[in-house]
Design an enzyme around this catalytic site. Structure first.
Site, mmCIF file in Angstrom:
data_model
loop_
_atom_site.group_PDB
_atom_site.id
_atom_site.type_symbol
_atom_site.label_atom_id
_atom_site.label_comp_id
_atom_site.label_asym_id
_atom_site.label_seq_id
_atom_site.Cartn_x
_atom_site.Cartn_y
_atom_site.Cartn_z
ATOM 1 N N LYS A 64 1.130 -1.422 0.726
ATOM 2 C CA LYS A 64 -0.063 -0.127 -0.050
ATOM 3 C C LYS A 64 1.039 1.584 -0.319
ATOM 4 O O LYS A 64 0.279 2.546 -0.819
ATOM 5 C CB LYS A 64 -0.799 0.058 1.352
ATOM 6 N N SER A 313 0.934 -9.640 -0.982
ATOM 7 C CA SER A 313 0.289 -8.181 -0.367
ATOM 8 C C SER A 313 0.209 -7.340 0.881
ATOM 9 O O SER A 313 0.781 -6.125 1.128
ATOM 10 C CB SER A 313 -0.833 -7.974 -1.470
#
Length: 414
Positions: A64, A313
């Protein structure tokens, strides 16, 4: 399958390859170019050629921060001075907080109630003001937008923003630069920012590459949208990072145009994939980070013989939750089991059971002896023993030896 995109069709999307390449320039030297490594053991297990992109090794343990930095870098001097606000289940929060602090931008983060403690504490550690509110990311976003409007703060969307999407797309540039012959990229989907950026970059660089999205079966929001389904969205998922009820407008357009398919994975499949990544790759991922591997394990025939790029992720998982996942997996593999015995309440009975277990080479983890809270006759005792065995075969032989010694035993369900 989507049709192979043309340069013209790609150029009309809200995010282009040029946007992603520009983002790569912004991120250079400030965001880690994570390793992209081949997993020989996972490849042997699945029959596919598996490559892992370790975004869980970013400083904030999440991809992110790529999109967050790209968006923050585009703020005007006045916007930087007033500050920013974001809503997130944790990973977007950390990315915004970390890079906002580095750029001397005041940051406020609204997180849903129940967000893992590790994510909240890490966000505070980066210097952001954290507000807990809302039952989910959508409710937290409404609170953040309203608070930001009152305070004059710029709202940094977690996924439905062209600059955010472009930042996430830099992952695909790095993957294809390292391994140009990849056949498929498998990417977790929440709101769709990660897969949108990856799809734009990957399809621009290699139009015939396949892009597969993965969602938790409890939150199939993008799956429903693309496939015209109405599957329910509910419950607590291990993959809370992708538990999004409403995909973005921009991301939905890109996913419809470029993503070839979306697969759903169960909670058990996510848990098994997470455990495999720890035991085989010695890397910690959160539930969302393990979703791609879960999809491969659940669809081995589909991916057999193909070169797959999986995005791990994020790695922000509560340690207590991680411990529970690993313990449950040991139970499924027959390595940790709960045995129940109804024994006569007289001296020597417990010793007899434990002696047989010891002789079988079973490691005794816990012993629970219950005389009061049971419906057994007054002269009987409920004995529960948690044992550790090598595998299911060892467990089966242990049970057989107990019964051969005339000891009645029940094995708890896994």
């Amino acid at each position: 399958m989507t049709e192979t995109p043309t340069a013209s069709s790609l150029a009309h999307l809200p995010v282009t390859l040029q946007d992603v390449e520009d983002a790569a320039g912004v991120l250079a030297s400030f965001v880690r170019r994570t390793s992209f490594e081949h997993s020989r053991t996972l490849s042997d297990i699945t029959g596919a050629d598996i490559w892992l992109k370790f975004e869980n090794l970013q400083f904030t343990a999440t991809f992110k921060e790529r999109g967050a930095l790209n968006r923050l870098a585009a703020l005007s001097p006045e916007e930087r001075q007033r500050g920013v606000i974001a809503a997130s289940a944790g990973n977007h929060a950390q990315g915004v907080a970390y890079h906002a602090a580095r750029l001397a931008i005041p940051a406020t983060i609204v997180v849903p109630q129940g967000t893992p403690t590790v994510k909240i504490e890490n966000t505070r550690r980066h210097g952001a003001t954290v507000i807990e509110g809302g039952a989910n990311v959508e409710e937290a976003a409404h609170l953040a937008i309203e608070h930001g409007r009152k305070q004059g703060l710029t709202f940094i969307h977690p996924y439905d923003d062209a600059l955010i999407i472009a930042g996430q797309g830099t992952i695909a540039i790095e993957m294809l630069a390292a391994v140009p012959d990849l056949d498929v990229l498998i990417v977790p989907i929440g709101g769709g920012g990660l897969i949108s950026g990856i799809a734009v970059a990957a399809k621009s660089l290699k139009p015939d590459i396949e892009i597969i999205g993965v969602q938790a079966a409890l939150y199939p929001s993008m799956y429903n949208l693309v496939k015209g389904e109405q599957l329910p969205m509910r419950g607590d998922t291990l993959a809370e990072g992708i538990a999004v009820k409403a995909p973005g407008r921009i991301t939905s357009e890109i996913v419809r145009a470029l993503v070839d398919d979306i697969l759903l994975v169960s909670e058990r499949q996510i848990e098994e994939a997470l455990s495999l990544l720890i035991t085989i790759e010695k890397t910690v991922t959160e539930g969302a980070g393990a979703a791609g591997l879960a999809a491969v394990l659940a669809n081995e025939a589909r991916f057999k013989g193909r070169a797959l790029g999986l995005v791990l992720s994020g790695g922000n998982i509560d340690t207590r939750l991680l411990s529970g996942v690993l313990t449950r997996q040991l139970a499924r593999e027959g390595r940790l089991s709960q045995l129940r015995f109804d024994i006569v309440d007289r001296p020597g009975q417990l010793a007899t059971v434990l002696a047989v277990l010891s002789k079988c080479g079973a490691n005794i983890v816990e012993v629970y002896h219950q005389r009061i809270f049971t419906e057994l006759p007054a002269k009987a005792v409920l004995l529960e023993v948690v044992i550790e065995t090598r595998d299911r075969a060892h467990l089966a032989s242990t049970i057989a030896d107990l019964r051969a010694a005339n000891i009645d035993v029940d094995v708890g369900e896994h």
